[in-house]
Write a protein that holds these residues in place. Sequence first.
Motif, PDB file in Angstrom:
ATOM      1  N   ALA A 132      43.265  27.235  40.062  1.00 56.73           N
ATOM      2  CA  ALA A 132      42.863  28.202  39.047  1.00 56.73           C
ATOM      3  C   ALA A 132      41.596  28.948  39.461  1.00 56.73           C
ATOM      4  O   ALA A 132      41.485  30.173  39.269  1.00 56.73           O
ATOM      5  N   GLU A 133      40.658  28.225  40.028  1.00 53.84           N
ATOM      6  CA  GLU A 133      39.422  28.858  40.492  1.00 53.84           C
ATOM      7  C   GLU A 133      39.717  29.861  41.593  1.00 53.84           C
ATOM      8  O   GLU A 133      39.157  30.968  41.616  1.00 53.84           O
ATOM      9  N   LEU A 134      40.613  29.504  42.506  1.00 53.33           N
ATOM     10  CA  LEU A 134      40.937  30.409  43.604  1.00 53.33           C
ATOM     11  C   LEU A 134      41.657  31.669  43.119  1.00 53.33           C
ATOM     12  O   LEU A 134      41.522  32.735  43.728  1.00 53.33           O
ATOM     13  N   GLU A 135      42.406  31.560  42.041  1.00 47.90           N
ATOM     14  CA  GLU A 135      43.040  32.761  41.481  1.00 47.90           C
ATOM     15  C   GLU A 135      41.975  33.759  41.027  1.00 47.90           C
ATOM     16  O   GLU A 135      42.116  34.980  41.235  1.00 47.90           O
ATOM     17  N   ASN A 136      40.910  33.265  40.420  1.00 47.23           N
ATOM     18  CA  ASN A 136      39.809  34.143  40.006  1.00 47.23           C
ATOM     19  C   ASN A 136      39.090  34.732  41.212  1.00 47.23           C
ATOM     20  O   ASN A 136      38.698  35.906  41.205  1.00 47.23           O
ATOM     21  N   VAL A 137      38.916  33.931  42.259  1.00 46.69           N
ATOM     22  CA  VAL A 137      38.264  34.423  43.471  1.00 46.69           C
ATOM     23  C   VAL A 137      39.115  35.528  44.111  1.00 46.69           C
ATOM     24  O   VAL A 137      38.586  36.570  44.526  1.00 46.69           O
ATOM     25  N   ALA A 138      40.424  35.319  44.185  1.00 45.38           N
ATOM     26  CA  ALA A 138      41.318  36.325  44.765  1.00 45.38           C
ATOM     27  C   ALA A 138      41.271  37.633  43.965  1.00 45.38           C
ATOM     28  O   ALA A 138      41.284  38.731  44.545  1.00 45.38           O
ATOM     29  N   ALA A 139      41.191  37.506  42.643  1.00 52.99           N
ATOM     30  CA  ALA A 139      41.103  38.709  41.806  1.00 52.99           C
ATOM     31  C   ALA A 139      39.810  39.469  42.079  1.00 52.99           C
ATOM     32  O   ALA A 139      39.798  40.704  42.124  1.00 52.99           O
ATOM     33  N   MET A 140      38.716  38.751  42.290  1.00 51.99           N
ATOM     34  CA  MET A 140      37.454  39.414  42.598  1.00 51.99           C
ATOM     35  C   MET A 140      37.486  40.056  43.975  1.00 51.99           C
ATOM     36  O   MET A 140      36.971  41.173  44.160  1.00 51.99           O
ATOM     37  N   PHE A 141      38.098  39.386  44.955  1.00 51.57           N
ATOM     38  CA  PHE A 141      38.264  40.004  46.275  1.00 51.57           C
ATOM     39  C   PHE A 141      38.992  41.340  46.138  1.00 51.57           C
ATOM     40  O   PHE A 141      38.603  42.346  46.744  1.00 51.57           O
ATOM     41  N   ALA A 142      40.065  41.350  45.360  1.00 52.96           N
ATOM     42  CA  ALA A 142      40.844  42.578  45.177  1.00 52.96           C
ATOM     43  C   ALA A 142      40.014  43.660  44.504  1.00 52.96           C
ATOM     44  O   ALA A 142      40.081  44.842  44.886  1.00 52.96           O
ATOM     45  N   ALA A 143      39.219  43.275  43.509  1.00 53.86           N
ATOM     46  CA  ALA A 143      38.378  44.251  42.819  1.00 53.86           C
ATOM     47  C   ALA A 143      37.308  44.815  43.746  1.00 53.86           C
ATOM     48  O   ALA A 143      37.024  46.023  43.718  1.00 53.86           O
ATOM     49  N   MET A 144      36.720  43.967  44.568  1.00 50.03           N
ATOM     50  CA  MET A 144      35.710  44.432  45.509  1.00 50.03           C
ATOM     51  C   MET A 144      36.294  45.445  46.481  1.00 50.03           C
ATOM     52  O   MET A 144      35.663  46.462  46.800  1.00 50.03           O
ATOM     53  N   HIS A 145      37.499  45.162  46.962  1.00 54.54           N
ATOM     54  CA  HIS A 145      38.163  46.097  47.884  1.00 54.54           C
ATOM     55  C   HIS A 145      38.486  47.412  47.186  1.00 54.54           C
ATOM     56  O   HIS A 145      38.256  48.502  47.744  1.00 54.54           O
ATOM     57  N   ALA A 146      38.988  47.329  45.959  1.00 52.52           N
ATOM     58  CA  ALA A 146      39.371  48.536  45.221  1.00 52.52           C
ATOM     59  C   ALA A 146      38.163  49.412  44.913  1.00 52.52           C
ATOM     60  O   ALA A 146      38.288  50.649  44.853  1.00 52.52           O
ATOM     61  N   GLU A 147      37.007  48.790  44.737  1.00 52.66           N
ATOM     62  CA  GLU A 147      35.794  49.531  44.392  1.00 52.66           C
ATOM     63  C   GLU A 147      34.944  49.872  45.616  1.00 52.66           C
ATOM     64  O   GLU A 147      33.786  50.263  45.482  1.00 52.66           O
ATOM     65  N   ASN A 148      35.532  49.700  46.814  1.00 45.88           N
ATOM     66  CA  ASN A 148      34.852  50.056  48.063  1.00 45.88           C
ATOM     67  C   ASN A 148      33.505  49.364  48.230  1.00 45.88           C
ATOM     68  O   ASN A 148      32.524  49.954  48.691  1.00 45.88           O
ATOM     69  N   GLN A 149      33.472  48.075  47.875  1.00 46.42           N
ATOM     70  CA  GLN A 149      32.248  47.294  48.013  1.00 46.42           C
ATOM     71  C   GLN A 149      32.172  46.558  49.346  1.00 46.42           C
ATOM     72  O   GLN A 149      31.192  45.838  49.591  1.00 46.42           O
ATOM     73  N   VAL A 150      33.183  46.730  50.187  1.00 53.16           N
ATOM     74  CA  VAL A 150      33.214  45.995  51.455  1.00 53.16           C
ATOM     75  C   VAL A 150      33.426  46.970  52.610  1.00 53.16           C
ATOM     76  O   VAL A 150      34.043  48.021  52.450  1.00 53.16           O
ATOM     77  N   PRO A 151      32.927  46.640  53.798  1.00 56.82           N
ATOM     78  CA  PRO A 151      33.106  47.522  54.954  1.00 56.82           C
ATOM     79  C   PRO A 151      34.575  47.613  55.375  1.00 56.82           C
ATOM     80  O   PRO A 151      35.365  46.684  55.154  1.00 56.82           O
ATOM     81  N   ASP A 152      34.923  48.704  55.993  1.00 56.95           N
ATOM     82  CA  ASP A 152      36.270  48.860  56.546  1.00 56.95           C
ATOM     83  C   ASP A 152      36.536  47.756  57.564  1.00 56.95           C
ATOM     84  O   ASP A 152      35.676  47.426  58.389  1.00 56.95           O
ATOM     85  N   GLY A 153      37.727  47.200  57.503  1.00 58.08           N
ATOM     86  CA  GLY A 153      38.126  46.183  58.465  1.00 58.08           C
ATOM     87  C   GLY A 153      37.882  44.762  58.012  1.00 58.08           C
ATOM     88  O   GLY A 153      38.438  43.823  58.588  1.00 58.08           O
ATOM     89  N   ALA A 154      37.050  44.561  56.994  1.00 62.85           N
ATOM     90  CA  ALA A 154      36.806  43.208  56.493  1.00 62.85           C
ATOM     91  C   ALA A 154      38.042  42.708  55.755  1.00 62.85           C
ATOM     92  O   ALA A 154      38.781  43.487  55.148  1.00 62.85           O
TER      93      ALA A 154
END
Length: 243
Positions: free
Chosen positions: A46-68
């Motif tokens: 359950a915790e990892l599901e929340n982490v995966a959702a945050m990873f997706a949100a970070m990517h969608a909001e361009n909070q991470v460098p290209d290629g990460a």
Amino acid sequence: MLTVDFDKLGVQPGQRALDLGCGAGRHAFELYRRGADVVAFDQDVAELENVAAMFAAMHAENQVPDGASAQTVTGDALALPFPDEHFDCVIAAEIMEHIPEDERAMRELVRVVKPGGRVVVTVPRWFPEQVCWALSDEYHQVEGGHVRIYTAGELIGKLRDAGLRPAFHHYAHALHSPYWWLKCAVGTHNDDHPLPKLYHRFLVWDLMKRPWLTRTAERVLDPVLGKSIAIYLGKPGAASAGA
């Protein structure tokens, strides 16, 4: 709230990084922001599901460098599902104190780090933790709770025996020690007691505003009252060609 000092850790974009026992993902998110190829590893689905959702949100909001890249993996710290010498960097934050077979987990951690790779392990510090245990049995006598209190020398010795070379250490979160002492004194599940409730509001304010006065106070107090110790280590050897 980060326990690891990422500037000291020196993780670089494109490096493979493992957040072992990632919990809610605070360190995994910072690794991702810095451009690493991150694996957030935990046994809590359950915790990892929340982490995966945050990873997706970070990517969608361009909070991470290209290629990460970032992914979540479920499993057991005593049998990591990764090849030998796979990661450039491993973080194990506030996990070893939960594992009865801690030395076995340390050996697994070392196995998956490349020669020349970096590791940081954080655990609750001996003195603040001793106070918590003395004040409250329910603080640690719970399923999945803390099974030991490390001294700095004991933890460093175990990590050295597992095959790592200690480099330096520091303490963190001095302002959080009194909060946990209050929680333990009034009952760890007594969320309505005014003292820890008021102190928690102060901690949230400090986290959001980060005023110079409390930041300076914590830096001064960390060597004395820091709630956690963070130990930085390296795996001897040089990375193999093409790694």
